[in-house]
Design an enzyme around this catalytic site. Structure first.
Site, PDB file in Angstrom:
ATOM      1  N   ARG A  74       0.833  -1.213   0.000  1.00 42.04           N
ATOM      2  CA  ARG A  74       0.000   0.000   0.000  1.00 42.04           C
ATOM      3  C   ARG A  74       0.865   1.260   0.000  1.00 42.04           C
ATOM      4  NH1 ARG A  74      -2.423  -3.741  -1.317  1.00 42.04           N
ATOM      5  NH2 ARG A  74      -4.372  -4.519  -0.441  1.00 42.04           N
ATOM      6  N   LYS A 109      -6.065   0.984   0.368  1.00 41.85           N
ATOM      7  CA  LYS A 109      -7.010  -0.099   0.067  1.00 41.85           C
ATOM      8  C   LYS A 109      -6.980  -1.175   1.162  1.00 41.85           C
ATOM      9  CE  LYS A 109      -7.876  -3.633  -3.411  1.00 41.85           C
ATOM     10  NZ  LYS A 109      -7.330  -4.254  -4.617  1.00 41.85           N
TER      11      LYS A 109
END
Length: 129
Positions: A74, A109
């Site tokens: 991420r 996410k």
């Protein structure tokens, strides 16, 4: 591409070493771009525990898993071209060794909001042994 620092032998300087390697990679790619190269990269770094082991039955590979790896992914996805984006856990280990631009909390996410920082330090001015 995934790289790890501090495995299989634990190394207390793993975050520092990962950032220095990342700076070298960014510097190399930027130099290639100046010489006509056609690609750029973004880098994400996170620090924490992982599970590591050998996978495969015909061709063996050493691999790592866990939330630390997911957060590192991420960090990379939330980075920008030519930048090194690090997590809070990495920042806490190296905050006195590099210059940073705090990015605040950014939505990642499946992770929610995560504090992120860009490394703002050139290779030549900070590397220490």
């Amino acid at each position: 591409y995934l790289a790890v620092s501090g495995l299989p032998i634990e190394n207390s300087n793993h975050a520092f070493n990962a950032i220095n390697a990342s700076i070298e990679i960014i510097d190399f790619v930027n130099n290639e771009i100046k010489n006509g190269g056609h690609f750029s990269i973004r880098i994400g770094i996170n620090s924490g525990p992982v599970v590591a082991g050998i996978v495969g039955s015909n061709k063996f590979a050493y691999d790592i898993w866990g939330d630390t790896v997911n957060v590192a992914a991420r960090m990379e996805q939330s980075s920008e071209k030519g930048k090194i984006n690090i997590s809070q856990s990495t920042f806490e280990q190296v905050e006195k060794l590099f210059n940073f631009t705090p990015r605040g909390e950014i939505e990642a996410k499946n992770k929610g909001k995560i504090k992120m920082y860009f490394i703002e330090q050139s290779l030549s001015s900070k590397i220490k042994s």
